[in-house]
Design an enzyme around this catalytic site. Structure first.
Site, PDB file in Angstrom:
ATOM      1  N   GLU A  58      26.328   7.810  -3.489  1.00  0.00           N
ATOM      2  CA  GLU A  58      26.792   6.754  -4.388  1.00  0.00           C
ATOM      3  C   GLU A  58      25.549   6.150  -5.036  1.00  0.00           C
ATOM      4  O   GLU A  58      24.623   5.737  -4.325  1.00  0.00           O
ATOM      5  CB  GLU A  58      27.555   5.683  -3.599  1.00  0.00           C
ATOM      6  CG  GLU A  58      28.076   4.627  -4.538  1.00  0.00           C
ATOM      7  CD  GLU A  58      28.898   3.535  -3.859  1.00  0.00           C
ATOM      8  OE1 GLU A  58      29.128   3.613  -2.641  1.00  0.00           O
ATOM      9  OE2 GLU A  58      29.291   2.598  -4.581  1.00  0.00           O
ATOM     10  N   ARG A 287      25.064  11.044  11.943  1.00  0.00           N
ATOM     11  CA  ARG A 287      24.070  10.589  10.989  1.00  0.00           C
ATOM     12  C   ARG A 287      22.724  10.458  11.680  1.00  0.00           C
ATOM     13  O   ARG A 287      22.635  10.375  12.895  1.00  0.00           O
ATOM     14  CB  ARG A 287      24.488   9.300  10.284  1.00  0.00           C
ATOM     15  CG  ARG A 287      24.660   8.093  11.150  1.00  0.00           C
ATOM     16  CD  ARG A 287      25.420   6.986  10.423  1.00  0.00           C
ATOM     17  NE  ARG A 287      24.728   6.462   9.271  1.00  0.00           N
ATOM     18  CZ  ARG A 287      25.250   6.424   8.038  1.00  0.00           C
ATOM     19  NH1 ARG A 287      26.445   6.889   7.791  1.00  0.00           N
ATOM     20  NH2 ARG A 287      24.568   5.907   7.041  1.00  0.00           N
ATOM     21  N   LYS A 297      21.755   0.901   3.346  1.00  0.00           N
ATOM     22  CA  LYS A 297      21.277   0.614   1.995  1.00  0.00           C
ATOM     23  C   LYS A 297      21.275  -0.889   1.732  1.00  0.00           C
ATOM     24  O   LYS A 297      20.426  -1.388   1.017  1.00  0.00           O
ATOM     25  CB  LYS A 297      22.192   1.304   0.970  1.00  0.00           C
ATOM     26  CG  LYS A 297      21.779   2.733   0.660  1.00  0.00           C
ATOM     27  CD  LYS A 297      22.508   3.243  -0.576  1.00  0.00           C
ATOM     28  CE  LYS A 297      23.462   4.330  -0.212  1.00  0.00           C
ATOM     29  NZ  LYS A 297      24.298   4.780  -1.317  1.00  0.00           N
TER      30      LYS A 297
HETATM   31  P1  ATP Z   1      26.657   3.188   1.964  1.00  0.00           P
HETATM   32  O1  ATP Z   1      26.112   2.239   2.968  1.00  0.00           O
HETATM   33  O2  ATP Z   1      26.519   2.727   0.552  1.00  0.00           O
HETATM   34  O3  ATP Z   1      27.961   3.860   2.285  1.00  0.00           O
HETATM   35  P2  ATP Z   1      25.494   5.730   2.590  1.00  0.00           P
HETATM   36  O4  ATP Z   1      24.173   5.722   3.278  1.00  0.00           O
HETATM   37  O5  ATP Z   1      26.694   6.241   3.281  1.00  0.00           O
HETATM   38  O6  ATP Z   1      25.600   4.305   2.031  1.00  0.00           O
HETATM   39  P3  ATP Z   1      26.038   7.482   0.390  1.00  0.00           P
HETATM   40  O7  ATP Z   1      25.437   7.425  -0.951  1.00  0.00           O
HETATM   41  O8  ATP Z   1      27.499   7.301   0.518  1.00  0.00           O
HETATM   42  O9  ATP Z   1      25.263   6.443   1.228  1.00  0.00           O
HETATM   43  O10 ATP Z   1      25.585   8.790   1.145  1.00  0.00           O
HETATM   44  C1  ATP Z   1      25.592  10.059   0.564  1.00  0.00           C
HETATM   45  C2  ATP Z   1      25.698  11.087   1.635  1.00  0.00           C
HETATM   46  O11 ATP Z   1      24.631  10.978   2.553  1.00  0.00           O
HETATM   47  C3  ATP Z   1      26.991  10.947   2.429  1.00  0.00           C
HETATM   48  O12 ATP Z   1      27.576  12.209   2.572  1.00  0.00           O
HETATM   49  C4  ATP Z   1      26.546  10.400   3.743  1.00  0.00           C
HETATM   50  O13 ATP Z   1      27.382  10.811   4.775  1.00  0.00           O
HETATM   51  C5  ATP Z   1      25.130  10.954   3.868  1.00  0.00           C
HETATM   52  N1  ATP Z   1      24.298  10.063   4.682  1.00  0.00           N
HETATM   53  C6  ATP Z   1      24.087   8.761   4.473  1.00  0.00           C
HETATM   54  N2  ATP Z   1      23.316   8.232   5.444  1.00  0.00           N
HETATM   55  C7  ATP Z   1      23.036   9.250   6.305  1.00  0.00           C
HETATM   56  C8  ATP Z   1      22.289   9.350   7.521  1.00  0.00           C
HETATM   57  N3  ATP Z   1      21.668   8.287   8.054  1.00  0.00           N
HETATM   58  N4  ATP Z   1      22.228  10.557   8.121  1.00  0.00           N
HETATM   59  C9  ATP Z   1      22.839  11.627   7.582  1.00  0.00           C
HETATM   60  N5  ATP Z   1      23.553  11.596   6.458  1.00  0.00           N
HETATM   61  C10 ATP Z   1      23.659  10.429   5.804  1.00  0.00           C
END
Ligand code: ATP
Ligand code: MG
Length: 589
Positions: A58, A287, A297
């Site tokens: 996002e 994650r 974020k």
């Molecule tokens: P938000 O807090 O805005 O939901 P987010 O960290 O989930 O943030 P996204 O932009 O939705 O951010 O993430 C994009 C992709 O990265 C998603 O598929 C998410 O699952 C993956 N992702 C985010 N954080 C992690 C992490 N710490 N480890 C592995 N994958 C991650």
């Protein structure tokens, strides 16, 4: 801290991960599922499907090392199977998103070494198709327009132990729902006045399935679609359909989406996918969590907005751009992501494991130079005044092709303050009064005297050198126990060096205590400015982004703040895991 022995090989075993041990790369459960799906195609006599994955950020912030894990997973699983990976902006929320983030995301994914070819997409570009799918749900009696406001909806939703109650608007006719939904789109209603909800089951034990909202009214401009829309689809509705539209086969996401999988599948079951290339499947993995690091974020944005760091690319940030500025290489980040593996349950990875990968890569690639961080002047009394020798220094012992360079040697030098002790303890083998040591690439010197200021601090050392030890060996075979790095005083470049430590003192800062804030454990000593560093003159032409190993001191990368004649360097990593020692001594919190 300098050590008496030159670093030879950087390869102690990497630090281990806490929690469930992930499977080695290549054999994890996701790769097994993909392999099984391909095998089932063959078994059924079908041509094996093309494996298509996607990375769907996002655009509401900068990418961090957790995203790097997801990026590496998606792109490598596709590549290993001859498939492809899409880069999709998951941009269905106009209020928090911005093109600034879109640009940084594409730059970071490319920098990490991945290529999406022509497969760059925006969920916003599917708004019209998503809208038609929503009308299809309404026509099938699977969605309704609801007039409950946010608070009422919370009330009706129920709890984990109590079923929800059905909305009084749930029984609207298809015709009325279609009419209202079209008027929602046309902008007849105020933001939040109505929603479109899936008609599923208010008694479902899975709260996600209790008639979730799939469209909301929001009168705001979107960074891509402008003012074309005032209704926006929710993640759970948009994501599965975007996956289906793009022909994604395996939709890999993190564990918090386990409850949402039921809704993902439900939506796909309700609409006609026959014109679309595939029915995607959601698979969740753990994650990445790193010690002494936050990955949310929201928190990262607060750090930037409250000025607790210099920006998203502050080298202390776990962002990709911060790590790039700090001098971490794409290869080291990819190696790290591979080393942590893919697991089904959450764990906490030691930051030291990332640093191990950084050192391992830089050890091979970074040229060696000499730099003195805390200088102490040495005058070699028997070395002729005005004389300069240009000594040969090896650029990288790990890379014979890297060649040698000349380093000036003269009567007045700087050595590291901590390489001298007036009254050395037993195990201190470096310079001390009356003791002989080797200067790297140079001569043996012996300390003959100490000069102090009025406060009793040592300001200068007096030494003699043995001209016969040129090349660093004594013809009579006598040995010394230490080799020190040094810089010729008259030729030295001054530099500002930024020494970084962990941003948070607690291992798991995200676990905030009652009434506390994640900032309670912010490390007040995460940045130490050093303005007394002296460097060998070969660094005069160093460009931003170049990384060097200062012999015995660590890896340092030239910062973009650098100007001609005013070098600024970031400490990328120490040579050894100093932070673990600091924590063990209880020095940092
Ligand atoms: P938000 O807090 O805005 O939901 P987010 O960290 O989930 O943030 P996204 O932009 O939705 O951010 O993430 C994009 C992709 O990265 C998603 O598929 C998410 O699952 C993956 N992702 C985010 N954080 C992690 C992490 N710490 N480890 C592995 N994958 C991650
Ligand atoms: Mg997310």
């Amino acid at each position: 801290m300098p050590t008496d022995n030159q670093p030879k090989s950087p390869s102690p075993a990497p630090p281990t991960t806490s929690g469930a041990a992930p499977a080695p790369a290549g054999t994890d459960f996701i790769r097994q599922i993909v392999a099984a799906d391909l095998a089932s195609d063959l078994a059924a006599g079908r041509p094996p499907r093309t494996i298509v994955t996607r990375f769907p950020p996002e655009p509401n912030g900068y990418l961090h090392i957790g995203h790097a894990k997801a990026i590496c997973l998606n792109f490598t699983v596709a590549a290993e199977n001859g498939g492809r990976c899409h880069l999709r902006m998951d941009d269905t929320n106009p209020s928090k998103e911005d093109v600034e983030y879109v640009d940084s995301i594409t730059q970071d994914v490319r920098w990490l070494g991945f290529d999406w070819g022509e497969h760059f997409y925006h969920a916003a570009d599917y708004f019209e198709r998503l809208y038609l799918f929503a009308e299809e749900l309404i026509a099938n009696g699977k969605a309704f327009v609801c007039d409950l406001d946010a608070e009422q909806m919370r009330e009706y939703r129920g709890t984990l132990t109590q079923p929800g109650r059905e909305s009084p608007w749930r029984g609207r006719s298809v015709q009325e729902n279609l009419d209202l939904f079209r008027r929602m789109r046309a902008g007849e209603f105020a933001g939040g006045a109505r929603t479109l909800r899936a008609r599923i089951d208010m008694a479902s034990p899975n709260i996600v399935m209790r008639d979730p909202v799939i469209y909301r009214i929001q009168h705001s401009s979107h960074h891509r679609s402008g003012d074309k829309w005032c209704i926006y689809p929710m993640y759970d509705f948009a994501h599965c359909l975007s996956d289906a539209i793009e022909g994604i086969t395996h939709s890999l996401c993190t564990l918090e989406f386990v409850p949402n999988r039921a809704l993902y599948d439900w939506v796909l079951d309700q609409v006609d996918l026959s014109a679309l290339p595939s029915r995607p499947r959601q698979i969740e993995f753990a994650r990445l969590n790193l010690t002494n690091t936050v990955m949310s974020k929201r928190t990262l944005r607060l750090l930037v907005e409250e000025g607790r760091v210099s920006g998203w690319d502050d080298p202390r940030m776990p962002t990709i751009c911060g790590m790039r500025r700090r001098g971490y290489t794409p290869a080291s980040i990819r190696a790290f992501c591979e080393s942590i593996g893919i697991a089904r349950s959450d764990n906490l990875v030691q930051f030291a494991q990332l640093e191990f990968c950084v050192r391992d890569d830089l050890n091979r690639s970074a040229p060696r130079v000499m730099g003195v961080l805390r200088p102490l002047k040495v005058v070699i009394e028997n070395y002729p005044e005005g004389r300069v020798e240009h000594l040969d220094a090896v650029n990288n012992p790990e890379d014979p092709g890297a060649g040698t360079r000349k380093v000036p040697f003269s009567r007045e030098l700087y050595i590291e303050r901590e390489d001298f002790q007036e009254d050395p303890p037993k195990k201190f083998f470096r310079l001390a009064p009356g003791r002989e040591v080797r200067l790297r690439y140079g001569y043996f010197i012996t300390c003959t005297g100490v000069v102090k200021n009025d406060a009793g601090e040592i300001t200068e050392l007096r030494c003699t050198y043995d001209p016969a030890t040129t090349g660093g060996n004594a013809p009579d075979g006598r040995k010394v126990k230490a080799t020190l790095h040094w810089v010729s005083a008259a030729h030295a470049l001054s530099a500002e060096v930024r020494l970084y430590n962990q941003l948070f003192t607690r291992e798991n800062p995200a676990r905030v205590e009652e009434g506390g804030s994640v900032f309670d454990c912010l490390n007040p000593n995460s940045l130490e400015l050093n303005t007394e560093t002296k460097l060998e003159p070969s660094l005069a032409s160093a460009a931003p982004g170049q990384t060097f190993q200062f012999e015995r001191m660590g890896y340092f990368t030239v910062d973009p703040d650098s100007r001609a004649g005013a070098l600024v360097l970031n400490r990328t990593a120490t040579l050894k895991d100093e932070w673990a020692n600091v924590l063990r001594r209880g020095g940092a919190g």
